[in-house]
Scaffold this motif. Structure first.
Motif, PDB file in Angstrom:
ATOM      1  N   ASP A 132       0.821  -1.213   0.000  1.00  0.00           N
ATOM      2  CA  ASP A 132       0.000   0.000   0.000  1.00  0.00           C
ATOM      3  C   ASP A 132       0.859   1.270   0.000  1.00  0.00           C
ATOM      4  OD1 ASP A 132      -2.264  -1.509  -0.095  1.00  0.00           O
ATOM      5  OD2 ASP A 132      -2.733  -1.345   2.050  1.00  0.00           O
ATOM      6  N   LYS A 133       2.004   1.246   0.698  1.00  0.00           N
ATOM      7  CA  LYS A 133       2.879   2.429   0.718  1.00  0.00           C
ATOM      8  C   LYS A 133       3.499   2.656  -0.664  1.00  0.00           C
ATOM      9  CE  LYS A 133       4.049   2.191   5.636  1.00  0.00           C
ATOM     10  NZ  LYS A 133       5.110   1.962   6.638  1.00  0.00           N
ATOM     11  N   ILE A 134       3.870   1.578  -1.332  1.00  0.00           N
ATOM     12  CA  ILE A 134       4.399   1.701  -2.692  1.00  0.00           C
ATOM     13  C   ILE A 134       3.317   2.243  -3.616  1.00  0.00           C
ATOM     14  CG2 ILE A 134       5.272   0.420  -4.688  1.00  0.00           C
ATOM     15  CD1 ILE A 134       6.643  -1.479  -2.771  1.00  0.00           C
ATOM     16  N   LEU A 163      -4.807 -13.220   2.653  1.00  0.00           N
ATOM     17  CA  LEU A 163      -3.872 -13.794   1.688  1.00  0.00           C
ATOM     18  C   LEU A 163      -4.004 -13.108   0.330  1.00  0.00           C
ATOM     19  CD1 LEU A 163      -4.482 -17.577   2.488  1.00  0.00           C
ATOM     20  CD2 LEU A 163      -2.613 -16.151   3.317  1.00  0.00           C
ATOM     21  N   TRP A 164      -5.224 -12.692   0.012  1.00  0.00           N
ATOM     22  CA  TRP A 164      -5.498 -12.017  -1.269  1.00  0.00           C
ATOM     23  C   TRP A 164      -6.600 -10.994  -1.025  1.00  0.00           C
ATOM     24  CZ3 TRP A 164      -2.898 -12.407  -5.779  1.00  0.00           C
ATOM     25  CH2 TRP A 164      -3.461 -11.835  -6.924  1.00  0.00           C
ATOM     26  N   LYS A 165      -6.468  -9.838  -1.656  1.00  0.00           N
ATOM     27  CA  LYS A 165      -7.492  -8.803  -1.473  1.00  0.00           C
ATOM     28  C   LYS A 165      -7.808  -8.140  -2.813  1.00  0.00           C
ATOM     29  CE  LYS A 165      -3.790  -5.806   0.281  1.00  0.00           C
ATOM     30  NZ  LYS A 165      -3.324  -5.049   1.461  1.00  0.00           N
ATOM     31  N   TRP A 203       0.611  -9.256   2.393  1.00  0.00           N
ATOM     32  CA  TRP A 203       2.054  -9.163   2.622  1.00  0.00           C
ATOM     33  C   TRP A 203       2.682 -10.516   2.950  1.00  0.00           C
ATOM     34  CZ3 TRP A 203       4.169  -7.280   7.927  1.00  0.00           C
ATOM     35  CH2 TRP A 203       5.566  -7.261   7.904  1.00  0.00           C
ATOM     36  N   HIS A 204       2.063 -11.273   3.838  1.00  0.00           N
ATOM     37  CA  HIS A 204       2.706 -12.480   4.377  1.00  0.00           C
ATOM     38  C   HIS A 204       2.901 -13.566   3.328  1.00  0.00           C
ATOM     39  CE1 HIS A 204       1.764 -10.356   8.015  1.00  0.00           C
ATOM     40  NE2 HIS A 204       0.458 -10.530   7.845  1.00  0.00           N
ATOM     41  N   ILE A 205       1.929 -13.698   2.414  1.00  0.00           N
ATOM     42  CA  ILE A 205       2.001 -14.788   1.434  1.00  0.00           C
ATOM     43  C   ILE A 205       3.180 -14.615   0.493  1.00  0.00           C
ATOM     44  CG2 ILE A 205       0.541 -13.747  -0.355  1.00  0.00           C
ATOM     45  CD1 ILE A 205       0.366 -17.406   0.914  1.00  0.00           C
TER      46      ILE A 205
END
Length: 468
Positions: free
Chosen positions: A73-75, A183-185, A205-207
């Motif tokens: 999200d920051k990128i 895991l996915w959004k 992020w974690h996946i």
């Protein structure tokens, strides 16, 4: 000699025994590339670079992966603000990151996987988690169902309430359990995204790390490193994903978990609002990378490290002493191994003790008058310095630049310095010691320190604190 490492998972030091002695695997969480990295980001790079160097002495192959997180999200926000694709922004800051870390004498990792280049692997991993009953789709999202893993929390040791609070979980009606993580959004048309069985979206992020580890290192790895802040939820969730997707047949996701302590600045947490936010790029304008590296190694990696300009000045003075022990050039050196220094590193990367060993060897070298002993001590010093990633410049360059700083721009020229040193040597040869002492004081007043040894006289630029 065996290597002993503190394993966050077992909460004790353990002898390091890789799954395959012919191929050691190590993964370290890399940067999210939307800006220049700060000094806290540099600490794991330097710490695990030392471990990489040490492991490479003991095992024929060490595969070291350090990822680039290029979707976040920051990128997304930074790229949108600049009006550019996320890849362009990510490539710019990834290049800056590599350049800055190279200035810290950090070796390049064996593999540098980028998150966005592994979207198909992430989708396949999520599908396996769904098939095995560890994940579910809901309203365009896919979530990991935390209660499906009975041993969830084994890395952090947190209880359920602490885990929910610590993860700052989003309260959403489509979650089966408050602790479930994404895991996915879904992505909007204006956001980066990829087609998937659950619609247009992007990974959690974690996946990302789990998919990159499985792809390049396998379902079970030897060492996973990162900052202490990643223990929960990031690394805890990685374990759940890896072991949930691969099952018992995949083995333990990671055998040794290593985490470095936090970095504070002048005793306080880094914060832009406090004005103490230090990027590596900014620091490199005033200090050479080797000074920053030394300062990062001055404390044990598992302990908090207070980073300050005073600590950098101390590191620069320490390196001045080390470089001052070296002759202008190294002739052919006998084979030597810095056994005491290596033993310190083999005991859970005790870099403060290793640095003390390095200085002890340098001190013995300065005092020695025997050529054979000098060669042996110099070879030992070089060997230990290589393990720590220090003393990588020609000594003459270091001495003349005084560890960089502003002294060179305002101080005397090399020609002036060498003329004064030659005059002092002539005075000493004539036994005019009063004249020789006066010339030494003149050099000090000009900001130049000198050291006499059996191999001749060497010089280096002093800094303000050394001249006071």
């Amino acid at each position: 000699m065996s290597i002993r490492l503190y394993n966050t998972l077992s909460r004790q030091k353990e002898v390091f025994v890789p799954g395959d002695p012919q191929r050691v695997t190590m993964y370290v969480c890399g940067p999210t590339v939307y800006n220049y990295v700060h000094i806290g980001n540099a600490r794991p790079v330097v710490v695990f670079d030392v471990l990489y160097r040490l492991l490479s002495r003991y095992f024929p192959q060490v595969v070291y992966a350090r990822n680039i997180t290029d979707v976040d999200d920051k990128i997304n926000a930074a790229a949108a603000a600049n009006g550019e694709p996320i890849r362009i922004l990510a490539e710019r800051y990834a290049a800056a990151y590599r350049a800055d870390m190279a200035q810290l004498n950090a070796l390049a990792p064996t593999i540098e996987p980028w998150a966005t280049e592994h979207i198909p692997q992430m989708i396949a991993l999520i599908e396996r988690l769904i098939e095995r009953g560890h994940a579910y789709a809901a309203e365009g999202h896919v979530l990991f169902h935390v209660p499906s893993m009975s041993d969830y929390g084994k890395l952090s040791g947190r209880n359920r309430d602490d885990m929910i609070a610590g993860a700052r979980v989003e309260v959403a009606p489509y979650k089966r359990d408050p602790a479930d993580f994404v895991l996915w959004k879904p992505s909007t048309a204006a956001q980066p995204g990829w087609d998937s069985p659950w619609g247009f979206g992007r990974p959690g992020w974690h996946i990302e790390c789990t998919a990159m580890i499985n792809t390049h290192l396998g379902p079970s790895i030897d060492i996973h490193g990162g900052g202490q802040d990643l223990i929960f939820p990031h690394h805890e969730n990685e374990i759940a994903q890896g072991e949930g997707a691969n099952g018992k047949e995949g083995g333990q996701y990671c055998r040794y978990w290593l985490h470095n302590g936090y970095v504070t600045v002048d005793g306080e947490k880094m914060s832009k609002s406090l004005g103490n936010f230090r990027t590596v790029r900014d620091l490199l304008q005033h200090y050479p990378g080797e000074v920053i590296r030394y300062a990062l190694l001055a404390g044990h990696y598992r302990k908090p490290l207070d980073f300050s300009l005073a600590a950098l000045d101390q590191a620069r003075a320490a390196l001045d002493r080390l470089y001052g022990s070296l002759p202008p050039t190294d002739n052919a050196l006998p084979p030597a191994r810095a056994d005491a220094l290596e033993a310190a590193l083999a005991d859970d990367l005790n870099t403060p003790l290793a640095l003390a060993c390095l200085h002890e060897t340098a001190s013995a070298l300065r005092k020695s008058t025997d050529p054979d002993e000098q060669s042996r001590l110099l070879a030992t010093l070089r060997d230990g310095a290589d393990l720590l990633g220090l003393l990588q410049q020609p000594p003459a360059i270091w001495r003349q630049q005084g560890g960089m700083g502003d002294a060179q721009a305002t101080g005397p020229t090399t020609e002036t310095i060498e003329k004064l040193i030659a005059a002092r040597q002539a005075a000493r040869a004539a036994r005019d010691f009063a004249r020789a002492d006066a010339l030494r004081q003149e050099l000090v007043a000009l900001g130049i320190g000198i050291e006499d040894s059996a191999t001749g006289t060497t010089w280096h630029r002093l800094h303000a604190e050394a001249m006071a």
